[in-house]
Design an enzyme around this catalytic site. Sequence first.
Site, PDB file in Angstrom:
ATOM      1  N   ALA A 342       0.858  -1.177   0.000  1.00  0.00           N
ATOM      2  CA  ALA A 342       0.000   0.000   0.000  1.00  0.00           C
ATOM      3  C   ALA A 342       0.897   1.230   0.000  1.00  0.00           C
ATOM      4  CB  ALA A 342      -0.918   0.011   1.218  1.00  0.00           C
ATOM      5  N   HIS A 377      -1.668   1.234   9.172  1.00  0.00           N
ATOM      6  CA  HIS A 377      -0.295   1.651   8.858  1.00  0.00           C
ATOM      7  C   HIS A 377      -0.298   2.850   7.922  1.00  0.00           C
ATOM      8  CE1 HIS A 377       4.045   0.821   7.919  1.00  0.00           C
ATOM      9  NE2 HIS A 377       3.706   1.400   6.780  1.00  0.00           N
ATOM     10  N   GLU A 378      -1.042   2.737   6.838  1.00  0.00           N
ATOM     11  CA  GLU A 378      -1.042   3.828   5.856  1.00  0.00           C
ATOM     12  C   GLU A 378      -1.644   5.102   6.425  1.00  0.00           C
ATOM     13  OE1 GLU A 378       0.780   3.361   3.334  1.00  0.00           O
ATOM     14  OE2 GLU A 378       0.950   1.236   3.828  1.00  0.00           O
TER      15      GLU A 378
END
Length: 948
Positions: A342, A377-378
Amino acid sequence: MMLGRLAIRQIPRYYKVSSRLINNSHQLSLRNVPAIRRLALVGLRRPFHSSANLLHRTASAEHGMATCGNPAPAFKFERLPTNAEPTHYDVRLSPCLNQFSFEGLSTVDVTIKEATDVLKVHAQSLLIQSVSLITNPGDAAKKLDTTYDDKLNILSIKLPSVLQPQKVQLVFKFIGELNDKMRGFYRSQYKDKDGSEKFLASTQFESTYARLAFPCFDEPIYKATFDVTLEVDSHLTALSNMNVISETPSTDGKRKVVKFATTPKMSSYLVAFAVGELEYISTKTNSGVEMRVYTVPGKKEQGQYSLDLSAKCIDWYNEWFDIPYPLPKCDLIAIPDFSMGAMENWGLVTYREIALLVDPGVTSTRQKSRVALVVAHELAHLWFGNLVTMKWWTDLWLKEGFASFMEYMFVGANCPEFKIWLHFLNDELASGMGLDGLRNSHPIEVEIDNPNELDEIYDSITYAKSNSVNRMLCYYLSEPVFQKGLRIYLKKFQYSNAVTQDLWSALSEASGQNVNELMSGWTQQMGFPVLNVTQRQDGNNRVLTVEQRRFISDGGEDPKNSLWQVPITVSVGSAPSDVKARFLLKEKQQEFVVEGVAPGEWVKLNSGTTGFYRVEYSDEMLTAMLPDIASRKMPVLDRFGLINDLSALLNTGRVSIAQFVQVAASSANEDEYVVWGAIDEGMSKLLACSREMSEETLKSAKQLIVKMFEKTGADLGFAEQSGEDSQKMMLRALVQARLARAGHQPTIDKFNQMFTDFLEKGTPIHPDIRLATFGVVARSTGKEGFDKLMNLRETTAFQEIERQAMIAMSQTPEQPLLAQLFEYGFEKNKVRPQDQLYLFLGTGSTHMGQQYAWQYFCEHIKEFLEKYGGANSSLFQRCLKFAGESFGNEKRAVEFQDFFCNCKDLTDTDRQTLARPIGQTVEAIRLNARLLEANRSIIENLLKQSNL
């Protein structure tokens, strides 16, 4: 950015397929451990001080390596000069999905800071039609001459005269390609519900690929605002970082012009576009941010889980960081072809489909938890990376390490069903240690010369070790103090750039401690310590003698005599869940007194396994802990840490396989998936060595495995039971798959029957045991089972099942079938390039598979380089490692290195780029060989003593 989680982390990040369920128990590369941990394993006797020198060694008794000849002088990389900087871009692109091209017009506001007659920008694979200069608003543009350096990707623009410091505009007209390399502005292919071929266009600009889409100052320090306009076919959706502010017909009326709002000040690698036939679902956060999940037609409902989670995530981070998300919207888009896992483009976050989409009836628990982690996370990057950006790629960990840590903080707090902190130990801590135990590792703060070679450090050091070190520091300082320090850091450097020292200063301010002194050893040095501990009783006190040395997987010496400041926590048998004492080890050896410990009571270091270090106990100390391991009185985090340390110490020769089996046998009543995983990893080493010894030895070792696992397998059964938590089904899959690997025929028969019932009666296979089922079918039913798996892969619409079928087929013991799979996946391109590395994943389970995969890679290296865009591609480098790391003798180590020394399809620059990945793989092969030789006689005696 997150690497595709091929395994538990990183592939990273990324490519998270549980290698345990692949259960390649026979291969020396230990493929049952997460793939990102497997980036390399084996130690050389002496470190090499720069990866550029890796392929240039003379043969010697110490290394036994072939000479690679005199290397070419290292290419001298240059950054852009600091005499000018951009402040604003106006980028207008007109992509054509039929011709795979785009036209562009870009105007860049530039501030000249020093007198100059040349301006330099980055550009790559662009046809620059013209470059013009505007010195004053309203003046006519003056066309300028340019020169181009292909190696540096730098376009030098000759100014009409020496310009003094002032503001000017550069206007670029250019044409580019919508390439198929999954970098820059590229095309992605998919099929609609009718089977027709379709394309969309998307971007991947990190780390140095914005220059493939428009000329720019493509370094993270050059932050600017961006206006983006896309002219697209009228029926297509156009997306960028910001919200749409106007949509008008083009001058010919056949297309539409979509203009987006101005971005915040940000680095070029965070710009993003997407164009295609897309559909979406949407919601709003409590703070009013518009959230959407975009997919190709027919898949939007699979985005519901991620949509709900992302909305919660934005609000949670707003509060945790005490800084509100500054954009009005945040889109998450699933891209069919995507090289990484991602990418955190501000306002338009791109994902692999498998990393974003969830089907409640089909997605496994493990995969669903990975989706949660990748989403979190992103979105953490929207603060760590986007709001505050590293000045240069040396400090890449400032964004990746903290996004990795915050993903666990969010999921742990909001998705308790995943028990994510248990998985952290294997997926992050053990993963980071697996790579960092090598001599060919690198520090967290790794000096980066040429960012074109950055892909190799998107690895378990940058992600998993950084993550684990952050966790250790958070526990040491306490979460409130750690949070306060991060808030200071983010607020001070928002919309700007920072270095590691800036973070340490903020945490020092929050804690009142010298965090730089404490932590610099962990980020600036390669490796981590192992603590050797002995004890003596002094009244009611226990005196511990603790000595630190660098943990090196080959068991050798550290010529640098590295030293760390090590936060030590201690727990004892009378209160195993509590921290009895805390110490800070600063010297090579120190004594510590733990008060109030009765004689005979066990003492354990690294309580909760929060520290990034291993512990080697005296026999007396280890034996004292065994009863509480067996009874599970010792907490699960500590049971995992103890067994994982022992498994790692096997490689060094400080612990024998027999000692490990003794501890594993004491865990017969174990009921936690992660602890069984650590046991399983160690037992796979037994089987790997046994296979190399003889067929008879392997047969006996398998009998020992059955003896150890059979009762647990019988107790667990195959079916999910009412009321059990999500970990139990994963444990069931792990244990039953190991029994099948060991040749336990009733288990094999049950798996095959489940598969038959699935195909013939439609009886569902639980998603958590599906990969194990597919693997048994591929290994035990020949061409008939292989063909059924191939048909399943061809007909399913869900990527997780596609991937699992392919991984299973790669485990076939029949070479014609393996050749068919590689031809299907690579030569016929039936497998997306991003997933072709999975062709290698199961091959190490047999000698035939090892040899075939290696030979195939050698014979097709030119095609691999072309397909992935060169030697700096992380996908190419992972295929390289998987092709060789399961070998286990010196002959293979030399063969592997000689191939790359002599390969005519590689340039000297390629060899420099590949130096560390090749070195890590050669280490892996040698460590496999060392493990075998250190345990050959021990295994023979162990099997005799077990009456096998």
